[in-house]
Design a protein around this motif. Structure first.
Motif, PDB file in Angstrom:
ATOM      1  N   MET A 102       0.916  -1.163   0.131  1.00  0.00           N
ATOM      2  CA  MET A 102      -0.134  -0.037   0.011  1.00  0.00           C
ATOM      3  C   MET A 102       0.604   1.400  -0.130  1.00  0.00           C
ATOM      4  N   ALA A 103       0.663   2.126  -0.885  1.00  0.00           N
ATOM      5  CA  ALA A 103       1.609   3.243  -1.071  1.00  0.00           C
ATOM      6  C   ALA A 103       0.493   4.678  -1.052  1.00  0.00           C
ATOM      7  N   ASN A 104       1.076   5.415  -0.261  1.00  0.00           N
ATOM      8  CA  ASN A 104       0.342   6.851  -0.411  1.00  0.00           C
ATOM      9  C   ASN A 104       1.072   7.547  -1.618  1.00  0.00           C
ATOM     10  N   SER A 105       0.306   8.075  -2.620  1.00  0.00           N
ATOM     11  CA  SER A 105       1.314   8.464  -4.001  1.00  0.00           C
ATOM     12  C   SER A 105       1.033   9.980  -3.958  1.00  0.00           C
ATOM     13  N   LEU A 131     -10.260  16.203  -3.224  1.00  0.00           N
ATOM     14  CA  LEU A 131     -11.003  14.747  -3.401  1.00  0.00           C
ATOM     15  C   LEU A 131      -9.911  13.467  -3.403  1.00  0.00           C
ATOM     16  N   SER A 132     -10.387  12.623  -2.696  1.00  0.00           N
ATOM     17  CA  SER A 132      -9.436  11.492  -2.723  1.00  0.00           C
ATOM     18  C   SER A 132      -9.923   9.992  -3.464  1.00  0.00           C
ATOM     19  N   VAL A 133      -8.699   9.202  -3.813  1.00  0.00           N
ATOM     20  CA  VAL A 133      -9.280   8.140  -4.621  1.00  0.00           C
ATOM     21  C   VAL A 133      -8.313   6.896  -4.178  1.00  0.00           C
ATOM     22  N   LEU A 134      -8.961   5.744  -3.949  1.00  0.00           N
ATOM     23  CA  LEU A 134      -7.823   4.621  -3.604  1.00  0.00           C
ATOM     24  C   LEU A 134      -8.119   3.956  -5.138  1.00  0.00           C
ATOM     25  N   ASP A 157      -1.784  -4.634 -12.238  1.00  0.00           N
ATOM     26  CA  ASP A 157      -0.832  -4.537 -13.424  1.00  0.00           C
ATOM     27  C   ASP A 157      -0.190  -3.211 -13.021  1.00  0.00           C
ATOM     28  N   SER A 158       1.286  -3.318 -12.870  1.00  0.00           N
ATOM     29  CA  SER A 158       2.092  -2.217 -12.362  1.00  0.00           C
ATOM     30  C   SER A 158       2.201  -1.086 -13.324  1.00  0.00           C
ATOM     31  N   ALA A 159       2.277  -1.360 -14.705  1.00  0.00           N
ATOM     32  CA  ALA A 159       2.340  -0.569 -15.795  1.00  0.00           C
ATOM     33  C   ALA A 159       0.929   0.380 -15.766  1.00  0.00           C
ATOM     34  N   GLU A 190      -1.862  -2.849  -4.843  1.00  0.00           N
ATOM     35  CA  GLU A 190      -2.010  -3.928  -5.947  1.00  0.00           C
ATOM     36  C   GLU A 190      -3.219  -4.525  -5.826  1.00  0.00           C
ATOM     37  N   HIS A 191      -3.625  -5.255  -4.839  1.00  0.00           N
ATOM     38  CA  HIS A 191      -4.658  -6.100  -4.800  1.00  0.00           C
ATOM     39  C   HIS A 191      -4.987  -6.366  -3.342  1.00  0.00           C
TER      40      HIS A 191
END
Length: 134
Positions: free
Chosen positions: A1-4, A12-15, A20-22, A42-43
């Motif tokens: 889990m990473a805070n980007s 506004l926020s989005v999870l 697929d990393s790309a 990732e999942h």
């Protein structure tokens, strides 16, 4: 889990849950440019823990995971526990079976690969206008 992102200019926020990393990198970049605060996963379990810990305005999740949990399970959890969040589903495997502008259980689904304008249409925030004199 990473805070980007530290803070989105839109407020506004989005999870984002994308295995697929790309595809995830492209999606995160687009959302950041729109001014959204972004948290990525990732999942699986980390995404449900993030949704439990943080109130999100949107959740964009691939439903084609493999493993213990899946995107459909996350969507069900969000609808039950964070009903204020808008869930947008994405899928590559259902691409041949899902017509454009479809929903699954009332949730919008976008066939992958999708154009960013398709996602933007679903992310368009509801604008609340002040009532004059209030």
């Amino acid at each position: 889990m990473a805070n980007s992102d530290n803070a989105g200019t839109s407020g506004l926020s989005v999870l984002v849950v994308e295995s697929d990393s790309a595809a995830r990198v492209i999606l995160l970049d687009h959302l950041r440019r729109r001014g959204l605060k972004v948290l990525e996963s990732e999942h699986g379990g980390p995404s449900i823990r993030a949704a439990y810990d943080h109130p999100f305005d949107y959740v964009v999740t691939d439903i084609d995971w493999s493993g213990v949990s899946d995107g459909a399970a996350l969507a069900r959890w969000i609808r039950t526990n964070r009903p204020e969040a808008r869930v947008i589903l994405t899928s590559k495997t259902l691409a041949h079976w899902v017509p454009a502008d479809s929903t699954i259980a009332g949730l919008p689904i976008i066939r992958k690969p999708f154009r960013q304008k398709e996602l933007d249409r679903l992310l368009a925030p509801v604008r609340v206008m002040a009532i004059p004199g209030s």
